[in-house]
Design an enzyme around this catalytic site. Structure first.
Site, short mmCIF file in Angstrom:
data_model
loop_
_atom_site.label_atom_id
_atom_site.label_comp_id
_atom_site.label_asym_id
_atom_site.label_seq_id
_atom_site.Cartn_x
_atom_site.Cartn_y
_atom_site.Cartn_z
N GLU A 49 38.50 56.79 46.56
CA GLU A 49 39.81 57.43 46.51
C GLU A 49 40.69 56.87 45.38
O GLU A 49 41.67 57.51 45.01
CB GLU A 49 40.54 57.25 47.86
CG GLU A 49 39.85 57.96 49.02
CD GLU A 49 40.56 57.74 50.34
OE1 GLU A 49 41.55 56.98 50.33
OE2 GLU A 49 40.11 58.30 51.36
N ASP A 50 40.36 55.70 44.85
CA ASP A 50 41.13 55.13 43.75
C ASP A 50 40.85 55.90 42.46
O ASP A 50 39.71 56.30 42.20
CB ASP A 50 40.75 53.66 43.59
CG ASP A 50 41.58 52.98 42.52
OD1 ASP A 50 42.78 52.76 42.76
OD2 ASP A 50 41.01 52.70 41.45
N HIS A 51 41.87 56.10 41.65
CA HIS A 51 41.71 56.93 40.45
C HIS A 51 40.78 56.28 39.43
O HIS A 51 39.98 56.96 38.79
CB HIS A 51 43.07 57.24 39.82
CG HIS A 51 43.80 56.05 39.33
ND1 HIS A 51 44.39 55.13 40.17
CD2 HIS A 51 44.04 55.61 38.06
CE1 HIS A 51 44.96 54.19 39.45
NE2 HIS A 51 44.76 54.44 38.15
#
Length: 554
Positions: free
Chosen positions: A533-535
């Site tokens: 979920e982290d960019h």
């Protein structure tokens, strides 16, 4: 004599001949008793029309009609009384007044508005009676006359309906002429006709009540009879099923007992030799218990055979067993005593097993009792052996598989990307990589990475960080914010990293989804199963999927 034109559609010179009074009275009663409303929910109780002209014979009928207290219907109007048959207001009466033009009025207010609107001066709202007279207003002296007329009308409902149609058509088309030389007024004739119709109506209602009560009583009797019959049949079926099942059980038990007795005949001589005085006492107690509780003689003979051991008594028990089988087919009382017999069997087994505590009991006696009563009772040794489950034993715990450790994962070298993530540098040491994720949590890389290198220089391993003081660590982490919380988290995480058996770092203190995904992508070859979920991780993950064929990644 020509009748005056009163607003009907007849020719001016046409003469009208009045019907006989008794026929018209019958028709009025038929309309009052047989009519049902158009919607089928109302019963027309009475329908009164004002006779425009009075018959000369009205004076002869006035002596036989009951007088009512309401006013006569005005000229050209019709009064209809309906009773509601369904709904919450069933039984309530509704009074309608129908004008010569066909308008229907249900209340005195609407009628007054109508008269005021049309400028009517001759008629007043007080001339219309919307009340229904109570039952006691009818003179009971004339009940026999109305009853006779009513019984003549009841047998044929089709005739009544035909008469209703006739009277309605006559009311619509006929206008009676004014008689000459009549001594009575139109009001008295209207009263007499309405009184007779109301009297017949009351009698018809009483007869209907009596019939409905009779029908209810007959229905109740039928339902009671049906209920008792169904209960009797159910009880018979249950008894037959119980008898059949218990007969089958008795057959099987008797056959098994006889077979066991035949097998044990050769051992009786040995039992007679080894029996001791204590066994004799036990036999006496068993016999007394059997005499007190056993209802049939067959069971007593069986226990005498068990304790005595003579061949003559064995034959007597066999005969008693056959007699017992015959009695089970004929007598129903022994079925009820089935539970008592089972209790006695358990009692005798307990007595025979307790005989082993006596000083001079033999092994043959124990073997004999265990064989004869192995179906009825379970040995206590089998119950006492398995007190604890195998799952909790030490042997089971040694053989069980231990939880998987980190060493089972296959390490790999993640390819370098154009994004230059810090995880690409620290992949060789999972502890340093996870420390970096704690630093980067809710903090930009420009601020966190310089402080991270300082921390790793001062605390290069988990062992050193585990023994550090959280105040010193918090002083180092002051530029990042939340320094006290992060310092304590790092120390506790380092301790669990070394002491806890873990498979994925999300099981450790202070590690979330971001740290777990970083570990699975960079330290373990599980990047295909991860959905970050982290960019930054998303960019690296997408880059791996795009170039995994060029990089020959499995």
């Amino acid at each position: 004599m020509e009748s005056p034109n009163l607003g009907d559609n007849r020719v001016r010179g046409e003469s009208l001949v009045p019907d006989p009074p008794w026929d018209r009275c019958k028709e009025d009663i038929a309309v009052g008793l047989g009519g049902v409303g158009e919607d089928g929910k109302d019963l027309v109780i009475s329908s009164e029309r004002s006779s425009l002209l009075q018959e000369p014979t009205a004076s002869t009928l006035s002596s036989t009609t009951a007088t009512e207290g309401h006013k006569p219907v005005p000229c050209g109007w019709e009064r209809v009384v309906k009773q509601r048959l369904s709904g919450k207001t069933a039984g309530k009466f509704d009074v309608y007044f129908i004008s010569p033009q066909g308008l229907k009025f249900r209340s005195k207010r609407s009628l007054a508005n109508y008269l005021l609107k049309n400028g009517e001066t001759f008629l007043k709202p007080e001339d219309f009676n919307f009340t229904v007279l109570p039952k006691g207003s009818i003179n009971p002296g004339y009940k026999h006359q109305s009853l006779a007329a009513l019984t003549s009308l009841q047998p044929n409902e089709t005739d009544v309906s035909k008469q209703n149609l006739k009277t309605r058509s006559k009311w619509k088309t006929d206008v009676l002429p004014l008689p000459s030389g009549t001594s009575e007024s139109p009001e008295s004739s209207g009263l007499s006709n309405s009184n007779s119709a109301c009297l017949l109506l009351r009698e018809h209602r009483d007869i209907q009540d009596v019939d409905s009560e009779k029908r209810r009583k007959s229905k109740r009797k039928v339902t009671v009879l049906k209920g008792t019959a169904s209960q009797k049949t159910k009880q018979k079926c249950r008894k037959s099923l119980l008898e059949s099942t218990q007969r089958n059980r008795k057959r099987a038990s008797v056959v098994q007992k006889v077979g066991a007795d035949r097998e044990l005949v050769p051992q009786e001589s040995q039992l007679n030799r080894t029996l001791c005085p204590a066994d004799a006492c036990a036999r006496e107690t068993v016999g007394l218990a059997g005499e007190e509780k056993s209802p049939s003689p067959g069971l007593d003979l069986c226990f005498i055979q068990v304790t005595s051991g003579t061949t003559n008594k064995f034959h007597s028990t066999e005969a008693a067993g056959e007699a017992n089988r015959e009695q089970t087919f004929l007598e129903s009382e022994e079925i009820r005593s089935k539970g008592d017999r089972k209790g006695e069997a358990h009692l005798h087994t307990g007595v025979l097993q307790d005989g082993s505590e006596m000083p001079s009991c033999s092994q043959a006696k124990k073997h004999f009792t265990s064989e004869t009563f192995q179906e009825d009772s379970i040995p206590r040794t089998q119950v006492e052996k398995r007190k604890t489950s195998l799952y909790f034993s030490s042997k089971y715990n040694k053989e069980a598989l231990s939880p998987p450790r980190r060493k089972s994962f296959k390490k790999w070298t993640p390819p370098r990307s154009p994004f230059n993530l810090v995880q690409e540098i620290l992949f060789h040491d999972p502890w340093k990589l996870l420390i970096a994720t704690i630093f980067l949590n809710r903090t930009s890389g420009k601020m966190a990475i310089p402080v991270l290198w300082e921390f790793l220089e001062k605390y290069p391993s988990a062992e050193v960080a585990r023994a550090a003081d959280w105040r010193d660590v918090s002083e180092l982490l002051k530029p990042l914010g939340l320094y006290d919380l992060r310092a304590k988290t790092i120390i506790k995480f380092s301790d669990e990293y070394l002491t806890k058996q873990w498979r994925y770092p999300i099981e450790l203190h202070g590690i979330g989804k971001y740290g777990n995904d970083s570990y699975r992508i960079f330290c373990v070859n599980e990047w295909k199963q991860v959905h970050p979920e982290d960019h930054k991780l998303n960019k690296y993950h997408d880059w791996l999927w795009e170039n995994h064929e060029k990089l020959s990644l499995s």
